[in-house]
Design an enzyme around this catalytic site. Sequence first.
Site, short mmCIF file in Angstrom:
data_model
loop_
_atom_site.label_atom_id
_atom_site.label_comp_id
_atom_site.label_asym_id
_atom_site.label_seq_id
_atom_site.Cartn_x
_atom_site.Cartn_y
_atom_site.Cartn_z
N CYS A 14 8.68 0.41 23.00
CA CYS A 14 9.00 1.73 23.58
C CYS A 14 8.21 2.80 22.83
CB CYS A 14 10.50 1.99 23.49
SG CYS A 14 11.08 2.42 21.83
N CYS A 22 13.11 -1.54 15.80
CA CYS A 22 13.20 -0.22 16.43
C CYS A 22 14.67 0.14 16.65
CB CYS A 22 12.48 -0.23 17.77
SG CYS A 22 12.74 1.27 18.75
N ARG A 48 0.84 -1.22 0.00
CA ARG A 48 0.00 0.00 0.00
C ARG A 48 0.86 1.26 0.00
NH1 ARG A 48 -4.05 -0.54 4.79
NH2 ARG A 48 -4.87 1.45 4.04
N ALA A 71 -16.11 12.37 -6.34
CA ALA A 71 -15.67 13.52 -5.53
C ALA A 71 -14.97 14.59 -6.36
CB ALA A 71 -14.73 13.03 -4.43
N PRO A 100 -20.84 8.43 -5.32
CA PRO A 100 -21.58 7.92 -6.49
C PRO A 100 -22.67 6.95 -6.06
CG PRO A 100 -19.20 7.69 -6.80
CD PRO A 100 -19.43 8.09 -5.37
N GLN A 106 -10.65 9.54 7.63
CA GLN A 106 -10.39 8.14 8.02
C GLN A 106 -9.19 7.60 7.24
OE1 GLN A 106 -14.42 5.89 8.11
NE2 GLN A 106 -14.78 7.74 6.91
N ASN A 107 -8.75 8.37 6.24
CA ASN A 107 -7.70 7.89 5.35
C ASN A 107 -6.32 8.01 5.99
OD1 ASN A 107 -9.84 7.63 3.64
ND2 ASN A 107 -9.37 9.46 2.44
N THR A 133 -17.29 8.02 1.79
CA THR A 133 -17.20 7.02 2.85
C THR A 133 -18.45 6.15 2.85
OG1 THR A 133 -16.85 6.59 5.20
CG2 THR A 133 -18.17 8.54 4.63
N HIS A 187 -7.47 7.64 11.86
CA HIS A 187 -6.97 6.26 11.81
C HIS A 187 -5.46 6.19 11.55
CE1 HIS A 187 -11.34 4.91 10.79
NE2 HIS A 187 -11.17 5.19 12.06
C1 BV8 Z 1 -12.58 0.33 18.19
C2 BV8 Z 1 -6.62 2.12 9.39
C3 BV8 Z 1 -12.71 -0.14 20.47
C4 BV8 Z 1 -5.90 0.88 9.06
C5 BV8 Z 1 -9.00 1.60 9.67
C6 BV8 Z 1 -19.99 0.04 16.66
C7 BV8 Z 1 -20.80 -0.61 15.77
C8 BV8 Z 1 -20.24 -1.62 14.96
C9 BV8 Z 1 -18.89 -1.96 14.99
C10 BV8 Z 1 -18.11 -1.31 15.87
C11 BV8 Z 1 -18.66 -0.32 16.70
N1 BV8 Z 1 -17.63 0.16 17.43
C12 BV8 Z 1 -16.48 -0.50 17.12
C13 BV8 Z 1 -16.75 -1.39 16.17
C14 BV8 Z 1 -15.76 -2.27 15.56
C15 BV8 Z 1 -14.98 -1.61 14.42
C16 BV8 Z 1 -15.90 -1.30 13.28
O1 BV8 Z 1 -16.37 -0.20 13.11
N2 BV8 Z 1 -16.12 -2.35 12.46
C17 BV8 Z 1 -16.97 -2.17 11.27
C18 BV8 Z 1 -16.24 -2.73 10.07
C19 BV8 Z 1 -18.28 -2.86 11.47
N3 BV8 Z 1 -14.29 -0.40 14.85
C20 BV8 Z 1 -13.05 -0.55 15.38
O2 BV8 Z 1 -12.48 -1.62 15.51
C21 BV8 Z 1 -12.36 0.73 15.81
N4 BV8 Z 1 -11.79 0.54 17.12
O3 BV8 Z 1 -13.78 0.33 18.11
O4 BV8 Z 1 -11.88 0.13 19.34
C22 BV8 Z 1 -11.84 0.01 21.62
C23 BV8 Z 1 -12.02 1.12 22.40
C24 BV8 Z 1 -11.25 1.22 23.56
C25 BV8 Z 1 -10.31 0.21 23.88
C26 BV8 Z 1 -10.14 -0.88 23.02
C27 BV8 Z 1 -10.90 -0.99 21.86
C28 BV8 Z 1 -11.15 1.05 14.87
C29 BV8 Z 1 -11.62 1.29 13.50
C30 BV8 Z 1 -10.44 1.78 12.61
C31 BV8 Z 1 -9.83 0.65 11.81
N5 BV8 Z 1 -8.80 1.16 10.90
N6 BV8 Z 1 -8.00 2.06 8.89
C32 BV8 Z 1 -5.54 0.77 7.60
O5 BV8 Z 1 -5.98 1.61 6.81
O6 BV8 Z 1 -4.79 -0.14 7.28
S1 BV8 Z 1 -10.63 1.59 9.08
C33 BV8 Z 1 -10.48 1.75 7.36
O7 BV8 Z 1 -11.66 1.20 6.84
C34 BV8 Z 1 -10.43 3.15 6.84
O8 BV8 Z 1 -9.67 4.00 7.63
C35 BV8 Z 1 -11.91 3.53 6.84
O9 BV8 Z 1 -12.30 3.98 8.10
C36 BV8 Z 1 -12.59 2.22 6.59
C37 BV8 Z 1 -12.99 2.14 5.16
O10 BV8 Z 1 -14.17 2.86 5.05
P1 BV8 Z 1 -14.29 4.01 3.93
O11 BV8 Z 1 -13.16 4.94 4.05
O12 BV8 Z 1 -15.66 4.53 4.05
O13 BV8 Z 1 -14.07 3.21 2.56
P2 BV8 Z 1 -15.00 2.12 1.87
O14 BV8 Z 1 -14.15 1.39 0.93
O15 BV8 Z 1 -15.77 1.38 2.90
O16 BV8 Z 1 -16.08 3.01 1.06
C38 BV8 Z 1 -15.64 3.85 0.04
C39 BV8 Z 1 -16.84 4.71 -0.33
O17 BV8 Z 1 -16.39 5.63 -1.34
C40 BV8 Z 1 -18.00 3.92 -0.93
O18 BV8 Z 1 -19.21 4.36 -0.32
C41 BV8 Z 1 -17.97 4.27 -2.42
O19 BV8 Z 1 -19.27 4.34 -2.98
C42 BV8 Z 1 -17.34 5.66 -2.38
N7 BV8 Z 1 -16.62 6.05 -3.60
C43 BV8 Z 1 -15.97 5.25 -4.49
N8 BV8 Z 1 -15.40 6.02 -5.48
C44 BV8 Z 1 -15.68 7.32 -5.18
C45 BV8 Z 1 -16.45 7.34 -3.96
N9 BV8 Z 1 -16.88 8.48 -3.39
C46 BV8 Z 1 -16.57 9.66 -4.04
N10 BV8 Z 1 -15.84 9.72 -5.19
C47 BV8 Z 1 -15.39 8.58 -5.78
N11 BV8 Z 1 -14.68 8.68 -6.92
ZN ZN Z 2 11.45 0.59 20.65
#
Ligand code: BV8
Ligand code: ZN
EC number: 2.3.1.286
Length: 253
Positions: free
Chosen positions: A127, A151, A67, A235, A218, A98-99, A192, A116
């Site tokens: 550390c 590290c 990536r 976008a 879209p 979120q990116n 998103t 994120h």
């Molecule tokens: C946590 C970094 C707790 C890493 C990422 C409540 C309800 C349900 C589930 C949960 C909840 N609370 C927590 C959860 C669990 C989980 C979660 O949400 N799961 C989901 C999948 C159900 N959340 C977590 O685990 C979070 N942590 O809750 O911790 C905790 C608290 C205290 C102590 C201990 C624990 C952490 C979540 C973050 C994870 N990391 N990224 C990496 O990138 O490698 S998330 C990652 O995926 C991205 O950052 C982003 O957030 C997500 C992807 O979503 P989008 O960005 O929306 O992208 P996607 O592909 O889905 O959609 C793209 C959109 O663009 C589409 O709609 C498409 O139509 C549109 N599109 C396409 N082309 C275009 C366009 N739009 C405009 N123009 C275009 N040209």
């Molecule tokens: Zn270290």
Amino acid sequence: MIGEAVKLLLRSRSAIAFTGAGISAESGVPTFRDPNGLWRNHKPEELATPEAFKRNPELVWDFYRWRMELIRKARPNDAHLALAELERMGIIRAVITQNVDDLHREAGTENLIELHGNIFRVKCTSCNYSEDLKKSGRLEEFLKGNGVPKCPNCGSQLRPDVVWFGEPLPKEALEKAFELASKADLVLVIGTSGVVYPAAYIPYIVKERGGRVIEINPKGSGITPIADLFIPLPAGKAMRGILDSIKKTVEGG
Ligand code: BV8
Ligand code: ZN
């Protein structure tokens, strides 16, 4: 639609933007849920977890290096650039993203909240060592390497400075984002699916406080039900139209 968005933005006093992977799609960065978003048949959310790193850190690093290699060739597109310009014009107060692709920063956005993390930063698993590979100039060397980088401070494994599923978001970033959302009278939601929490609460917080929600995507998303204005366009196209029209209006066109 574009005209309506321009009216709402020019009337707003504290507008913010909330972005996801879709805003970087036109820069060639695959989104998480689009059909060819798979890597070696792994769904991103399978590899973006502490468990996956514990199980097979080499595989996770191969995924992130792939990536990083892909993203560093990408350039900000018209949507990233338009948000940076609207910030300079005082129309957008901040971008909450979120990116992890650093493209908003590359586009010139100043007030940026990365919920994120950032794929070009690494941190130590033991550390508190961390490094911005773009600033330190070690990105090239990192990408040429393979296996799990160590590290320089304590020799433990380094990991990408991103938030994995099941991990808490950076406290300061989350608090700042919720605070901005609670004071915003308009949020521009761009690219998103609105399914990842707690990030996806941002537009709901603005709505609950009586603010307006403009969505650019879209396709519909988890946010569409609360959108006051839904613009089913890519976008780049939508934001180019909005910026050009605002400039005409502001320059007394
Ligand atoms: C946590 C970094 C707790 C890493 C990422 C409540 C309800 C349900 C589930 C949960 C909840 N609370 C927590 C959860 C669990 C989980 C979660 O949400 N799961 C989901 C999948 C159900 N959340 C977590 O685990 C979070 N942590 O809750 O911790 C905790 C608290 C205290 C102590 C201990 C624990 C952490 C979540 C973050 C994870 N990391 N990224 C990496 O990138 O490698 S998330 C990652 O995926 C991205 O950052 C982003 O957030 C997500 C992807 O979503 P989008 O960005 O929306 O992208 P996607 O592909 O889905 O959609 C793209 C959109 O663009 C589409 O709609 C498409 O139509 C549109 N599109 C396409 N082309 C275009 C366009 N739009 C405009 N123009 C275009 N040209
Ligand atoms: Zn270290």
